[in-house]
Scaffold this motif. Structure first.
Motif, PDB file in Angstrom:
ATOM      1  N   VAL A 287       0.829  -1.237  -0.081  1.00 19.78           N
ATOM      2  CA  VAL A 287       0.049  -0.126   0.129  1.00 19.78           C
ATOM      3  C   VAL A 287       0.964   1.332  -0.011  1.00 19.78           C
ATOM      4  O   VAL A 287       1.832   1.288   0.883  1.00 19.78           O
ATOM      5  CB  VAL A 287      -0.843   0.008   1.098  1.00 19.78           C
ATOM      6  CG1 VAL A 287      -1.863   1.363   1.543  1.00 19.78           C
ATOM      7  CG2 VAL A 287      -1.710  -1.141   1.241  1.00 19.78           C
ATOM      8  N   ASN A 288       0.846   2.154  -0.909  1.00 25.43           N
ATOM      9  CA  ASN A 288       1.579   3.261  -1.202  1.00 25.43           C
ATOM     10  C   ASN A 288       0.729   4.464  -0.269  1.00 25.43           C
ATOM     11  O   ASN A 288      -0.214   5.194  -0.855  1.00 25.43           O
ATOM     12  CB  ASN A 288       1.632   3.560  -2.484  1.00 25.43           C
ATOM     13  CG  ASN A 288       2.538   2.627  -3.355  1.00 25.43           C
ATOM     14  OD1 ASN A 288       3.614   2.549  -2.881  1.00 25.43           O
ATOM     15  ND2 ASN A 288       1.981   1.879  -4.289  1.00 25.43           N
ATOM     16  N   ALA A 289       1.187   4.533   1.082  1.00 21.28           N
ATOM     17  CA  ALA A 289       0.602   5.834   1.656  1.00 21.28           C
ATOM     18  C   ALA A 289      -0.970   6.092   1.743  1.00 21.28           C
ATOM     19  O   ALA A 289      -1.479   4.862   1.794  1.00 21.28           O
ATOM     20  CB  ALA A 289       1.264   7.080   1.220  1.00 21.28           C
ATOM     21  N   HIS A 290      -1.476   7.038   1.599  1.00 23.39           N
ATOM     22  CA  HIS A 290      -2.944   7.244   1.710  1.00 23.39           C
ATOM     23  C   HIS A 290      -3.713   6.807   0.211  1.00 23.39           C
ATOM     24  O   HIS A 290      -2.962   6.977  -0.821  1.00 23.39           O
ATOM     25  CB  HIS A 290      -3.333   8.753   1.807  1.00 23.39           C
ATOM     26  CG  HIS A 290      -2.817   9.761   0.859  1.00 23.39           C
ATOM     27  ND1 HIS A 290      -3.593  10.335  -0.266  1.00 23.39           N
ATOM     28  CD2 HIS A 290      -1.511  10.247   0.845  1.00 23.39           C
ATOM     29  CE1 HIS A 290      -2.967  10.902  -0.944  1.00 23.39           C
ATOM     30  NE2 HIS A 290      -1.551  10.958  -0.362  1.00 23.39           N
ATOM     31  N   THR A 291      -4.630   6.720   0.393  1.00 23.45           N
ATOM     32  CA  THR A 291      -5.608   6.709  -0.902  1.00 23.45           C
ATOM     33  C   THR A 291      -6.372   7.589  -0.900  1.00 23.45           C
ATOM     34  O   THR A 291      -7.871   7.713  -0.271  1.00 23.45           O
ATOM     35  CB  THR A 291      -6.391   5.237  -0.967  1.00 23.45           C
ATOM     36  OG1 THR A 291      -5.451   4.195  -0.666  1.00 23.45           O
ATOM     37  CG2 THR A 291      -7.041   4.994  -2.109  1.00 23.45           C
TER      38      THR A 291
END
Length: 319
Positions: A129-133
């Motif tokens: 998962v890359n940080a926030h969505t």
């Protein structure tokens, strides 16, 4: 000694545009070379692995990946497509590659189902998962279903940095501090603390979180976190494990990606224990050979070196 790298990035032509915002934080020549390498899944990459003595890469889509997509339906479709592509690449080179799924977190239910499909049907080993969505973090109640599936499948989520929603005022006027050199690390360590104080690990006590870059600074503040938690106004929050450090020692696993330096590794060993540290190169943003040379020459016991190089990855990911 068998060596497995857990933070090894790639991208596809279709998805490369999602990373355009990262170009502004890199020197143009360095970004162009990294972008070229990201698109190469098996050619030059395998040759570089052989030269560096890296046996296996656990591949993951480069930041910010699918999470930059604003349309949930497109995100769902593209996540499935890139996970299928990744699984196909692994099937062609099963001794050299494994993979972390990309998840369409814009639609939490679909993301949970895609994680299940990726693990049970495609053989992927968890998700990155890359940080926030779109401004939503992993402690959001709507995303608990993703943690439920990850815990049930007994696979980790790897939390990787990306550009933040906004820029802290303290960084104003200093764009050189924005990105992987500084702000990404503080953003990501804060994200981890949100998971602890947001109750994720109380709800899912055996959930596994992977964190790169030698733990984004967290192994070095355990005592301070506990001390100040004892002093601080809890604002109605209580932790089932008592202190923040207990979660970091229990739920957190870190990789050496992007930090080829003995002092922080030795500190992390003392703070978290050898069973919670794994190897990573951060390719193509760091050189594989720099990372493998660091692993082989850092003053460690041979038992700890073997755990970091391959043993912990084999256990955690079922490799």
């Amino acid at each position: 000694m068998r060596t497995i790298g857990l933070e090894e990035h790639f991208v596809t032509e279709e998805l490369a545009g999602y990373g355009a915002s990262s170009a502004s934080i890199a020197q143009p020549g360095r970004w162009a070379e990294a972008s070229r390498r990201l698109l190469d899944l098996t050619g030059e990459r395998l040759s570089a692995m052989d030269a560096a003595g890296l046996d296996v890469q656990v591949l993951s889509l480069n930041a910010p990946g699918i999470q930059a997509e604003t349309d949930p339906a497109i995100a769902v479709s593209r996540a499935a497509g890139v996970n299928d592509l990744l699984a196909g690449t692994i099937a062609e080179h099963p001794d050299r590659f494994a993979g972390f799924a990309a998840l369409p977190l814009q639609d939490p239910q679909a993301a949970a189902k895609e994680l299940e499909r990726a693990v049970t049907q495609l053989g992927l080993k968890g998700a990155l998962v890359n940080a926030h969505t779109q401004g939503r973090y992993l402690d959001d109640p709507a995303l608990r279903v993703v943690w439920e599936y990850a815990a049930g499948l007994d696979v980790p989520l790897y939390l990787h940095p990306a550009n933040g929603v906004d820029t802290a005022h303290v960084l104003s006027g200093h764009p050189e501090l924005i990105g992987p050199m500084w702000s990404w690390g503080t953003d990501t360590s804060s994200h981890v603390l949100r998971l602890i104080f947001g109750g994720v690990f109380d709800e899912f006590p055996d959930a596994k979180l992977l964190l790169g870059h030698m733990g984004e600074g967290l192994p070095y503040v355990l005592w301070r976190l506990d001390s100040r938690w004892g002093f601080h106004n809890h604002h109605g929050i209580e932790l089932a494990r008592g202190n923040p450090s207990e979660y970091l020692r229990h739920n957190l696993y870190i990789t050496t990606s992007g930090v080829c330096d003995a002092p922080p590794l030795l500190c992390a060993l003392l703070a978290l224990g050898a069973d919670h540290i794994l190897f990573g190169t951060d390719y193509p943003f760091e050189e594989m050979s720099t990372a493998t040379d660091f692993l082989r020459t850092t003053p460690l016991s041979e038992a700890d070196r073997a755990k970091i190089a391959h043993g912990n990855a084999e256990r955690l990911l079922g490799l």
